[in-house]
Design an enzyme around this catalytic site. Structure first.
Site, PDB file in Angstrom:
ATOM      1  N   ARG A 157      37.443  43.106  47.195  1.00  0.00           N
ATOM      2  CA  ARG A 157      37.810  44.039  46.141  1.00  0.00           C
ATOM      3  C   ARG A 157      36.624  44.351  45.241  1.00  0.00           C
ATOM      4  O   ARG A 157      35.805  43.493  44.937  1.00  0.00           O
ATOM      5  CB  ARG A 157      38.988  43.543  45.317  1.00  0.00           C
ATOM      6  CG  ARG A 157      38.761  42.513  44.233  1.00  0.00           C
ATOM      7  CD  ARG A 157      38.581  41.053  44.656  1.00  0.00           C
ATOM      8  NE  ARG A 157      39.359  40.588  45.767  1.00  0.00           N
ATOM      9  CZ  ARG A 157      40.592  40.118  45.709  1.00  0.00           C
ATOM     10  NH1 ARG A 157      41.164  39.943  44.560  1.00  0.00           N
ATOM     11  NH2 ARG A 157      41.217  39.748  46.786  1.00  0.00           N
TER      12      ARG A 157
ATOM     13  N   GLY B  60      33.911  42.338  43.404  1.00  0.00           N
ATOM     14  CA  GLY B  60      32.787  42.034  44.278  1.00  0.00           C
ATOM     15  C   GLY B  60      32.975  40.701  44.973  1.00  0.00           C
ATOM     16  O   GLY B  60      32.020  39.945  45.123  1.00  0.00           O
ATOM     17  N   HIS B  61      34.204  40.426  45.392  1.00  0.00           N
ATOM     18  CA  HIS B  61      34.506  39.176  46.080  1.00  0.00           C
ATOM     19  C   HIS B  61      35.820  39.301  46.843  1.00  0.00           C
ATOM     20  O   HIS B  61      36.527  40.295  46.716  1.00  0.00           O
ATOM     21  CB  HIS B  61      34.571  37.998  45.095  1.00  0.00           C
ATOM     22  CG  HIS B  61      35.676  38.095  44.096  1.00  0.00           C
ATOM     23  ND1 HIS B  61      35.519  38.701  42.868  1.00  0.00           N
ATOM     24  CD2 HIS B  61      36.965  37.679  44.147  1.00  0.00           C
ATOM     25  CE1 HIS B  61      36.658  38.641  42.200  1.00  0.00           C
ATOM     26  NE2 HIS B  61      37.565  38.032  42.962  1.00  0.00           N
ATOM     27  N   ALA B  62      36.115  38.270  47.630  1.00  0.00           N
ATOM     28  CA  ALA B  62      37.401  38.148  48.325  1.00  0.00           C
ATOM     29  C   ALA B  62      37.860  36.712  48.170  1.00  0.00           C
ATOM     30  O   ALA B  62      37.072  35.829  47.808  1.00  0.00           O
ATOM     31  CB  ALA B  62      37.254  38.503  49.800  1.00  0.00           C
TER      32      ALA B  62
END
Length: 136
Positions: free
Chosen positions: A98, A51-53
């Site tokens: 992702r 839940g981040h990049a």
């Protein structure tokens, strides 16, 4: 970087009757020098990770045990990968969102990272990631 830079990389697998051996070397099997290694385990059923990049970080993720799915998103295209073998992993370049889910019981995710932990390298909100992605 576009999504097509992210890919499954098969690792060397040395067969032996007493058990197989797989290795990973910086700048050899993976396209960066390893600065940090961590693993994720005991993920509760139905839970999601990711839940981040990352702005600059390169990662290589391996399912050391069990399996899980990783969905990658470059802001234009999405692609899902299923990791279930310890002799291949997923290379994720910077500026890719992702999501990780569908963890099997007893799964262990190992991540090799190109940099030490730095909170300022994260996009934790998808809208902020999208603004930065298309600003370039």
């Amino acid at each position: 970087m576009p999504l097509e830079h992210c890919r499954i990389i098969e690792l060397p697998k040395i067969h032996d009757p007493h058990g197989n051996l797989t290795f990973i070397e910086s700048d050899n099997q993976i396209p960066f020098a390893i600065q940090r290694v961590y693993h994720v385990y005991d993920v509760p059923g139905g839970a999601e990770r990711g839940g981040h990049a990352h702005k600059n970080l390169h990662q290589f993720i391996v399912a050391m045990s069990g399996s899980f799915d990783i969905t990658l998103d470059d802001g234009k295209d999405k692609k899902k990968f299923h990791l279930a073998r310890s002799y291949y992993g997923l290379y994720i370049c910077p500026m890719i969102w992702r999501e990780i889910d569908n963890f099997s019981s007893g799964s262990v995710l190992m991540c090799l990272a190109s940099e030490k932990y730095d909170e300022t390298d994260y996009f934790r909100r998808y809208d902020e990631f999208m603004r930065a992605r298309w600003a370039a």
